[in-house]
Write a protein that holds these residues in place. Structure first.
Motif, PDB file in Angstrom:
ATOM      1  N   LEU A  94       3.768   3.732  30.917  1.00 32.53           N
ATOM      2  CA  LEU A  94       2.722   2.715  30.946  1.00 32.53           C
ATOM      3  C   LEU A  94       3.341   1.327  30.929  1.00 32.53           C
ATOM      4  O   LEU A  94       4.513   1.155  30.610  1.00 32.53           O
ATOM      5  N   GLU A  95       2.525   0.336  31.224  1.00 31.68           N
ATOM      6  CA  GLU A  95       2.982  -1.052  31.136  1.00 31.68           C
ATOM      7  C   GLU A  95       3.383  -1.360  29.698  1.00 31.68           C
ATOM      8  O   GLU A  95       2.754  -0.875  28.765  1.00 31.68           O
ATOM      9  N   PRO A  96       4.408  -2.171  29.489  1.00 27.79           N
ATOM     10  CA  PRO A  96       4.794  -2.523  28.120  1.00 27.79           C
ATOM     11  C   PRO A  96       3.634  -3.154  27.351  1.00 27.79           C
ATOM     12  O   PRO A  96       2.830  -3.895  27.915  1.00 27.79           O
ATOM     13  N   HIS A  97       3.568  -2.833  26.063  1.00 24.34           N
ATOM     14  CA  HIS A  97       2.579  -3.443  25.184  1.00 24.34           C
ATOM     15  C   HIS A  97       3.241  -3.721  23.840  1.00 24.34           C
ATOM     16  O   HIS A  97       3.867  -2.848  23.244  1.00 24.34           O
ATOM     17  N   LEU A  98       3.099  -4.946  23.362  1.00 27.38           N
ATOM     18  CA  LEU A  98       3.742  -5.366  22.125  1.00 27.38           C
ATOM     19  C   LEU A  98       3.234  -4.569  20.927  1.00 27.38           C
ATOM     20  O   LEU A  98       2.029  -4.502  20.672  1.00 27.38           O
ATOM     21  N   HIS A  99       4.181  -3.955  20.224  1.00 26.52           N
ATOM     22  CA  HIS A  99       3.854  -3.210  19.019  1.00 26.52           C
ATOM     23  C   HIS A  99       5.081  -3.133  18.122  1.00 26.52           C
ATOM     24  O   HIS A  99       6.214  -3.325  18.566  1.00 26.52           O
ATOM     25  N   TRP A 100       4.837  -2.859  16.857  1.00 30.42           N
ATOM     26  CA  TRP A 100       5.882  -2.703  15.850  1.00 30.42           C
ATOM     27  C   TRP A 100       5.858  -1.281  15.326  1.00 30.42           C
ATOM     28  O   TRP A 100       4.787  -0.675  15.195  1.00 30.42           O
ATOM     29  N   HIS A 101       7.034  -0.772  14.979  1.00 32.26           N
ATOM     30  CA  HIS A 101       7.147   0.494  14.272  1.00 32.26           C
ATOM     31  C   HIS A 101       7.361   0.173  12.789  1.00 32.26           C
ATOM     32  O   HIS A 101       8.262  -0.594  12.449  1.00 32.26           O
ATOM     33  N   PHE A 102       6.518   0.733  11.956  1.00 35.26           N
ATOM     34  CA  PHE A 102       6.604   0.580  10.506  1.00 35.26           C
ATOM     35  C   PHE A 102       7.075   1.916   9.959  1.00 35.26           C
ATOM     36  O   PHE A 102       6.356   2.913  10.051  1.00 35.26           O
ATOM     37  N   ILE A 103       8.306   1.948   9.438  1.00 32.61           N
ATOM     38  CA  ILE A 103       8.911   3.208   9.020  1.00 32.61           C
ATOM     39  C   ILE A 103       9.313   3.121   7.549  1.00 32.61           C
ATOM     40  O   ILE A 103      10.338   2.519   7.209  1.00 32.61           O
ATOM     41  N   PRO A 104       8.503   3.709   6.669  1.00 30.58           N
ATOM     42  CA  PRO A 104       8.898   3.762   5.271  1.00 30.58           C
ATOM     43  C   PRO A 104      10.113   4.680   5.113  1.00 30.58           C
ATOM     44  O   PRO A 104      10.239   5.689   5.813  1.00 30.58           O
ATOM     45  N   ARG A 105      10.992   4.328   4.196  1.00 29.42           N
ATOM     46  CA  ARG A 105      12.177   5.141   3.918  1.00 29.42           C
ATOM     47  C   ARG A 105      12.155   5.534   2.441  1.00 29.42           C
ATOM     48  O   ARG A 105      11.684   4.773   1.592  1.00 29.42           O
ATOM     49  N   TYR A 106      12.683   6.728   2.173  1.00 24.18           N
ATOM     50  CA  TYR A 106      12.598   7.305   0.835  1.00 24.18           C
ATOM     51  C   TYR A 106      13.964   7.823   0.401  1.00 24.18           C
ATOM     52  O   TYR A 106      14.601   8.583   1.134  1.00 24.18           O
ATOM     53  N   ASN A 107      14.374   7.453  -0.812  1.00 25.46           N
ATOM     54  CA  ASN A 107      15.619   7.985  -1.349  1.00 25.46           C
ATOM     55  C   ASN A 107      15.357   9.204  -2.227  1.00 25.46           C
ATOM     56  O   ASN A 107      16.209   9.618  -3.011  1.00 25.46           O
ATOM     57  N   HIS A 108      14.162   9.782  -2.077  1.00 23.95           N
ATOM     58  CA  HIS A 108      13.746  10.950  -2.851  1.00 23.95           C
ATOM     59  C   HIS A 108      12.681  11.711  -2.056  1.00 23.95           C
ATOM     60  O   HIS A 108      11.992  11.120  -1.215  1.00 23.95           O
ATOM     61  N   PRO A 109      12.563  13.024  -2.289  1.00 27.90           N
ATOM     62  CA  PRO A 109      11.491  13.780  -1.635  1.00 27.90           C
ATOM     63  C   PRO A 109      10.124  13.366  -2.183  1.00 27.90           C
ATOM     64  O   PRO A 109      10.006  12.956  -3.338  1.00 27.90           O
ATOM     65  N   VAL A 110       9.111  13.463  -1.336  1.00 29.05           N
ATOM     66  CA  VAL A 110       7.735  13.154  -1.743  1.00 29.05           C
ATOM     67  C   VAL A 110       6.878  14.381  -1.461  1.00 29.05           C
ATOM     68  O   VAL A 110       6.851  14.873  -0.333  1.00 29.05           O
TER      69      VAL A 110
ATOM     70  N   SER B  25       0.816  -1.205   0.000  1.00 25.24           N
ATOM     71  CA  SER B  25       0.000   0.000   0.000  1.00 25.24           C
ATOM     72  C   SER B  25       0.853   1.259   0.000  1.00 25.24           C
ATOM     73  O   SER B  25       0.631   2.181  -0.787  1.00 25.24           O
ATOM     74  N   VAL B  26       1.832   1.315   0.883  1.00 22.82           N
ATOM     75  CA  VAL B  26       2.654   2.526   1.008  1.00 22.82           C
ATOM     76  C   VAL B  26       3.596   2.676  -0.183  1.00 22.82           C
ATOM     77  O   VAL B  26       3.897   3.791  -0.606  1.00 22.82           O
ATOM     78  N   LYS B  27       4.011   1.567  -0.765  1.00 19.35           N
ATOM     79  CA  LYS B  27       4.818   1.629  -1.989  1.00 19.35           C
ATOM     80  C   LYS B  27       3.997   2.256  -3.116  1.00 19.35           C
ATOM     81  O   LYS B  27       4.461   3.156  -3.825  1.00 19.35           O
ATOM     82  N   ILE B  28       2.761   1.797  -3.282  1.00 22.83           N
ATOM     83  CA  ILE B  28       1.902   2.339  -4.334  1.00 22.83           C
ATOM     84  C   ILE B  28       1.513   3.786  -4.020  1.00 22.83           C
ATOM     85  O   ILE B  28       1.564   4.654  -4.886  1.00 22.83           O
ATOM     86  N   ALA B  29       1.122   4.056  -2.775  1.00 22.80           N
ATOM     87  CA  ALA B  29       0.609   5.375  -2.400  1.00 22.80           C
ATOM     88  C   ALA B  29       1.673   6.467  -2.457  1.00 22.80           C
ATOM     89  O   ALA B  29       1.403   7.581  -2.930  1.00 22.80           O
ATOM     90  N   PHE B  30       2.888   6.174  -1.969  1.00 23.54           N
ATOM     91  CA  PHE B  30       3.882   7.227  -1.804  1.00 23.54           C
ATOM     92  C   PHE B  30       5.245   6.914  -2.423  1.00 23.54           C
ATOM     93  O   PHE B  30       6.188   7.668  -2.248  1.00 23.54           O
ATOM     94  N   ASP B  31       5.360   5.787  -3.118  1.00 25.65           N
ATOM     95  CA  ASP B  31       6.609   5.376  -3.760  1.00 25.65           C
ATOM     96  C   ASP B  31       7.757   5.239  -2.752  1.00 25.65           C
ATOM     97  O   ASP B  31       8.883   5.681  -3.005  1.00 25.65           O
ATOM     98  N   ALA B  32       7.465   4.613  -1.621  1.00 29.68           N
ATOM     99  CA  ALA B  32       8.520   4.352  -0.633  1.00 29.68           C
ATOM    100  C   ALA B  32       9.587   3.457  -1.249  1.00 29.68           C
ATOM    101  O   ALA B  32       9.284   2.573  -2.054  1.00 29.68           O
ATOM    102  N   THR B  33      10.830   3.676  -0.852  1.00 40.00           N
ATOM    103  CA  THR B  33      11.961   2.919  -1.389  1.00 40.00           C
ATOM    104  C   THR B  33      12.136   1.599  -0.652  1.00 40.00           C
ATOM    105  O   THR B  33      12.396   0.569  -1.267  1.00 40.00           O
TER     106      THR B  33
END
Length: 152
Positions: A97-113, A72-80
């Motif tokens: 707060l108490e720990p809660h399992l989660h993931w960080h999803f960080i798109p990276r770009y080799n160009h401005p968007v 989705s993010v590749k199509i939407a914003f051309d993430a690298t």
């Protein structure tokens, strides 16, 4: 967007951001800091502190969600490329707060968007460096979330 799940009320206390979508086991939030366009937090919808002990169906659901998010993010914003991190360090600081399992999803770009009147740049592409928050309006945040949803 109003997303309901048995665990969502607790998750609001964590300020993971604005809910975008959910699966049977996970909920995706548009992260408050959009210095990397389309950065999200993916949180488990049950009380769990660590990756160990995740059920097979939770892993399977996560892998399917990972593939959907990246596409989705590749199509939407051309993430690298995409960085995924399960970083629990701040939960162990004082007065958190108490720990809660989660993931960080960080798109990276080799160009401005260019999006919604903003230029999103990734000046440290290829490196992991802290970035100051990018100030954007609620309307722009909603536009980002809508564009991600469009391609899910």
């Amino acid at each position: 967007m109003n997303i309901e799940c048995p665990y969502c009320e607790k998750l609001t206390d964590y300020n993971f951001g604005d809910p975008i979508i959910q699966t049977h086991h996970w909920i995706v939030f548009l992260a408050p800091n959009q210095s990397n366009l389309a950065t999200c937090v993916v949180a488990l919808k049950r009380d769990k502190k660590t990756l160990s002990g995740l059920k097979n169906e939770e892993w399977e659901d996560f892998v399917q969600l990972l593939e959907r998010m990246e596409k989705s993010v590749k199509i939407a914003f051309d993430a690298t490329l995409f960085n995924w991190g399960c970083l629990m360090n701040t939960f162990y600081m004082e007065d958190t707060l108490e720990p809660h399992l989660h993931w960080h999803f960080i798109p990276r770009y080799n160009h401005p968007v260019e999006f919604a009147g903003h230029t999103f740049e990734d000046p440290h592409f290829g490196y992991m460096r802290p970035r100051p928050p990018k100030e954007i309006s609620e309307d722009v945040r909603n536009q980002i979330a809508d564009k991600i949803r469009k391609f899910l």
